[in-house]
Enzyme design. Structure first.
Site, PDB file in Angstrom:
ATOM      1  N   ARG A  93      56.069  51.840  32.799  1.00 57.18           N
ATOM      2  CA  ARG A  93      55.968  53.295  32.779  1.00 57.18           C
ATOM      3  C   ARG A  93      54.941  53.763  33.827  1.00 57.18           C
ATOM      4  O   ARG A  93      55.164  54.746  34.524  1.00 57.18           O
ATOM      5  CB  ARG A  93      55.537  53.711  31.371  1.00 57.18           C
ATOM      6  N   HIS A 100      55.234  65.229  25.589  1.00 64.08           N
ATOM      7  CA  HIS A 100      56.694  65.094  25.601  1.00 64.08           C
ATOM      8  C   HIS A 100      56.946  63.590  25.713  1.00 64.08           C
ATOM      9  O   HIS A 100      57.002  63.043  26.807  1.00 64.08           O
ATOM     10  CB  HIS A 100      57.295  65.848  26.793  1.00 64.08           C
ATOM     11  N   ASP A 123      62.049  68.914  22.883  1.00 67.37           N
ATOM     12  CA  ASP A 123      61.828  68.246  21.595  1.00 67.37           C
ATOM     13  C   ASP A 123      61.867  69.276  20.456  1.00 67.37           C
ATOM     14  O   ASP A 123      62.404  69.005  19.373  1.00 67.37           O
ATOM     15  CB  ASP A 123      60.472  67.538  21.604  1.00 67.37           C
ATOM     16  N   ARG A 168      65.424  70.059  19.845  1.00 70.80           N
ATOM     17  CA  ARG A 168      66.062  68.967  19.083  1.00 70.80           C
ATOM     18  C   ARG A 168      65.656  69.044  17.611  1.00 70.80           C
ATOM     19  O   ARG A 168      66.478  68.861  16.708  1.00 70.80           O
ATOM     20  CB  ARG A 168      65.643  67.614  19.671  1.00 70.80           C
TER      21      ARG A 168
HETATM   22  N1  NAD Z   1      61.220  67.088  30.875  1.00 72.11           N
HETATM   23  C1  NAD Z   1      62.325  66.742  30.232  1.00 72.11           C
HETATM   24  O1  NAD Z   1      62.493  67.094  29.059  1.00 72.11           O
HETATM   25  C2  NAD Z   1      63.356  65.925  30.961  1.00 72.11           C
HETATM   26  C3  NAD Z   1      64.629  65.706  30.415  1.00 72.11           C
HETATM   27  C4  NAD Z   1      65.531  64.937  31.152  1.00 72.11           C
HETATM   28  C5  NAD Z   1      65.145  64.382  32.372  1.00 72.11           C
HETATM   29  N2  NAD Z   1      63.890  64.610  32.842  1.00 72.11           N
HETATM   30  C6  NAD Z   1      63.385  64.061  34.097  1.00 72.11           C
HETATM   31  O2  NAD Z   1      63.925  64.773  35.179  1.00 72.11           O
HETATM   32  C7  NAD Z   1      63.854  63.936  36.347  1.00 72.11           C
HETATM   33  C8  NAD Z   1      65.203  63.970  37.055  1.00 72.11           C
HETATM   34  O3  NAD Z   1      66.175  63.348  36.245  1.00 72.11           O
HETATM   35  P1  NAD Z   1      67.682  63.240  36.756  1.00 72.11           P
HETATM   36  O4  NAD Z   1      68.465  62.638  35.668  1.00 72.11           O
HETATM   37  O5  NAD Z   1      68.101  64.530  37.367  1.00 72.11           O
HETATM   38  O6  NAD Z   1      67.492  62.165  37.939  1.00 72.11           O
HETATM   39  P2  NAD Z   1      68.433  62.014  39.215  1.00 72.11           P
HETATM   40  O7  NAD Z   1      68.094  60.678  39.784  1.00 72.11           O
HETATM   41  O8  NAD Z   1      69.833  62.337  38.861  1.00 72.11           O
HETATM   42  O9  NAD Z   1      67.902  63.159  40.212  1.00 72.11           O
HETATM   43  C9  NAD Z   1      66.681  63.123  40.833  1.00 72.11           C
HETATM   44  C10 NAD Z   1      66.868  63.751  42.204  1.00 72.11           C
HETATM   45  O10 NAD Z   1      65.582  63.845  42.829  1.00 72.11           O
HETATM   46  C11 NAD Z   1      65.799  63.635  44.209  1.00 72.11           C
HETATM   47  N3  NAD Z   1      64.546  63.289  44.869  1.00 72.11           N
HETATM   48  C12 NAD Z   1      63.854  62.124  44.812  1.00 72.11           C
HETATM   49  N4  NAD Z   1      62.758  62.217  45.582  1.00 72.11           N
HETATM   50  C13 NAD Z   1      62.753  63.450  46.133  1.00 72.11           C
HETATM   51  C14 NAD Z   1      61.888  64.120  47.023  1.00 72.11           C
HETATM   52  N5  NAD Z   1      60.800  63.550  47.522  1.00 72.11           N
HETATM   53  N6  NAD Z   1      62.200  65.389  47.376  1.00 72.11           N
HETATM   54  C15 NAD Z   1      63.306  65.984  46.907  1.00 72.11           C
HETATM   55  N7  NAD Z   1      64.172  65.393  46.060  1.00 72.11           N
HETATM   56  C16 NAD Z   1      63.883  64.140  45.687  1.00 72.11           C
HETATM   57  C17 NAD Z   1      66.839  62.528  44.260  1.00 72.11           C
HETATM   58  O11 NAD Z   1      67.490  62.468  45.511  1.00 72.11           O
HETATM   59  C18 NAD Z   1      67.773  62.932  43.126  1.00 72.11           C
HETATM   60  O12 NAD Z   1      68.833  63.757  43.581  1.00 72.11           O
HETATM   61  C19 NAD Z   1      63.458  62.542  35.837  1.00 72.11           C
HETATM   62  O13 NAD Z   1      62.059  62.376  36.044  1.00 72.11           O
HETATM   63  C20 NAD Z   1      63.756  62.617  34.353  1.00 72.11           C
HETATM   64  O14 NAD Z   1      62.979  61.714  33.604  1.00 72.11           O
HETATM   65  C21 NAD Z   1      63.007  65.382  32.165  1.00 72.11           C
END
Ligand code: NAD
Length: 319
Positions: free
Chosen positions: A94, A181, A154, A157
């Site tokens: 992590r 979270h 959360d 949910r």
């Molecule tokens: N906060 C929440 O409750 C919650 C819920 C679900 C997912 N998430 C988080 O959201 C984030 C995205 O998840 P996802 O499923 O969309 O992932 P994903 O891999 O589908 O999308 C991430 C995107 O970020 C882009 N990226 C990476 N580095 C970059 C940069 N320097 N500049 C611009 N773009 C960049 C990638 O090209 C990709 O398109 C993850 O960290 C995930 O854990 C958070």
């Protein structure tokens, strides 16, 4: 102060148009809240694909201009939503994941602030509490304008599962998840209510059983929901996108809505200098106020534990 000016188009920018970013863009389009949606992604080709697909939905949904942009296009955006980042790789700890996403934030946050010093930053990238704190530190913006999506998901949910259990509309269930979270999040059972009645009172008045073990199971399902969804479909994006739209709506419409989001905590339950979730009043300026809940001793201890978990990793990263 965020600059919402009715003579200007309402612009919302999204950094990272992956699963969460693109789903949020779609939900935002359906909401009709934004007149311009700017997509920025390091994978510009992918972002262009999302832009085309979204634009083709415009005649069937709401008018909006969806564009792939550069950081200069963030100028005048009311809200910049950050979903950029990478997911955990096999075998990766992590902390290693945090370090990678923190590195991404080191490059993108200064660019955002350079072109958009007046907007509100809304962060969804995980671990969201740590990255929101880092974004706040790097940006130099007031914490009022650096918001983490925190436990909005959360809490949703939690309300969804309680609603199923009690057989009432989720919007009539008032209950919060606070703190991290993540694994150390805290259910605030002492204040959870339906129709203003504590859950045990509601049950007694409605001929229902209210066993501790049922409530415990509900909380475990909330806390572990992401693991269960990721096991089945790889990632989660619908509910978080709905949560992001809800936050953006509270900002753009100056609603003063109370939502559990991650913000800078000072002097609450012996907790200082960390981003964690509590219910907050959200309006056009961002976080108008953090609501200092009256927690019981176990909930206070849980919140403190969340702070310790988050602060340990944040300090290890050098922030
Ligand atoms: N906060 C929440 O409750 C919650 C819920 C679900 C997912 N998430 C988080 O959201 C984030 C995205 O998840 P996802 O499923 O969309 O992932 P994903 O891999 O589908 O999308 C991430 C995107 O970020 C882009 N990226 C990476 N580095 C970059 C940069 N320097 N500049 C611009 N773009 C960049 C990638 O090209 C990709 O398109 C993850 O960290 C995930 O854990 C958070």
């Amino acid at each position: 102060m965020s600059q919402l000016d009715i003579r200007r188009p309402v612009k919302v920018a999204i950094i990272g148009s992956g699963n969460v970013g693109a789903t949020f863009a779609y939900a935002l389009l359906l909401s009709g809240l934004a007149t311009e949606i700017i997509l920025i992604d390091s994978n510009q080709y992918r972002a262009e694909g999302e832009m085309m697909d979204l634009n083709h939905a415009v005649p069937l949904t709401k008018p909006a201009r969806i564009m792939v942009g550069s950081y200069a296009d963030l100028s005048g955006a009311a809200v910049v939503v950050i979903t950029a980042g990478s997911a955990q790789k096999p075998g990766e700890t992590r902390l290693e994941l945090v370090a990678r996403n923190a590195q991404i934030f080191k490059t993108i946050i200064p660019e955002i602030v350079r072109y958009n010093p007046d907007g509100i930053l809304l962060i969804a990238t995980n671990p969201v509490d740590i990255l929101s704190y880092i974004a706040w530190k790097i940006s130099g913006l007031p914490s009022q304008r650096v918001i983490g999506s925190g436990t909005i998901l959360d809490t949703a949910r939690f309300r969804a599962l309680l609603s199923q259990f009690y057989g009432v509309d989720a919007r009539s269930v008032h209950a919060y998840i606070i703190g991290e979270h993540g694994d150390s999040e805290v259910p605030v059972w002492s204040l959870a209510n339906i129709a203003g009645m504590r859950l045990s009172v509601y049950c007694a008045n409605n001929g229902m059983e209210c066993r501790d073990q049922d409530l415990e199971t509900i909380f475990h399902q909330v806390r572990d929901a992401a693991y269960e969804i990721i096991k089945r479909k790889g990632s989660t994006y619908y509910a978080i996108s709905a949560g992001l739209v809800r936050i953006v709506e509270a900002i753009l419409r100056d609603q003063g809505t109370i939502l559990t989001i991650s913000n800078y905590i000072e002097d609450f339950c012996d907790v200082n200098d960390v981003y964690l979730s509590l219910p907050c009043i959200i309006d056009r300026d961002g976080v108008e106020r953090i609501i200092r809940l009256e927690l019981n001793e176990a909930e206070k201890a849980g919140f403190k534990k969340s702070a310790e978990v988050i602060q340990k990793i944040t300090r290890e990263l050098g922030y």
